[in-house]
Design a protein around this motif. Structure first.
Motif: not given
Length: 102
Positions: A60-82
C-alpha cells in the motif's frame, strides 16, 4: 550479513526514537522509517506487526525491493518472544541492539 529489517526504516520518529539515536547511514534511515510506520501497518490494532501486515503495508505504501526472505530474516531477528509478530518494544529493542554495535 544482517538484514535487520531493511524495512525498519519505516517506523520511528512519530512513535519515538530509542535513546535519541540519530541515523547515520541508509540502512539506519530505513530502520527509523519502519518505526515511523509501525502504527499505520498495524491493521488490526493489536500493537504488533505480522508478516502479513508488513507485506500489506509495503504494498500500500508502494515500497519496492523488500523480499519475503528479508522480511523473514527481520522477523527471525526482532521477534524475540517467537510469537510470530513484532511488538513496538521488540522493534525498538532490535534497533537498540543494532545501534549499540556502532
Amino acid at each position: 550479513m544482517r538484514y535487520t529489517f531493511l524495512l525498519l526504516p519505516l517506523l520511528a520518529v512519530s512513535c519515538g526514537t530509542p535513546d535519541n539515536i540519530v541515523p547515520e547511514n541508509h540502512r539506519e534511515k530505513k530502520m527509523f522509517a519502519f518505526l515511523e510506520k509501525f502504527d499505520r501497518f498495524d491493521y488490526n490494532g493489536d500493537g504488533k506487526l505480522t508478516k502479513k501486515e508488513v507485506r500489506q503495508g509495503l504494498r500500500e505504501s508502494e515500497v519496492h525491493g523488500i523480499t519475503n526472505e528479508e522480511i523473514d530474516k527481520g522477523f527471525a531477528e526482532f521477534d524475540t518472544n517467537h510469537d510470530g509478530a513484532i511488538s513496538f518494544a521488540e522493534a525498538q529493542g532490535g534497533m537498540r541492539r543494532e545501534f549499540s554495535e556502532r
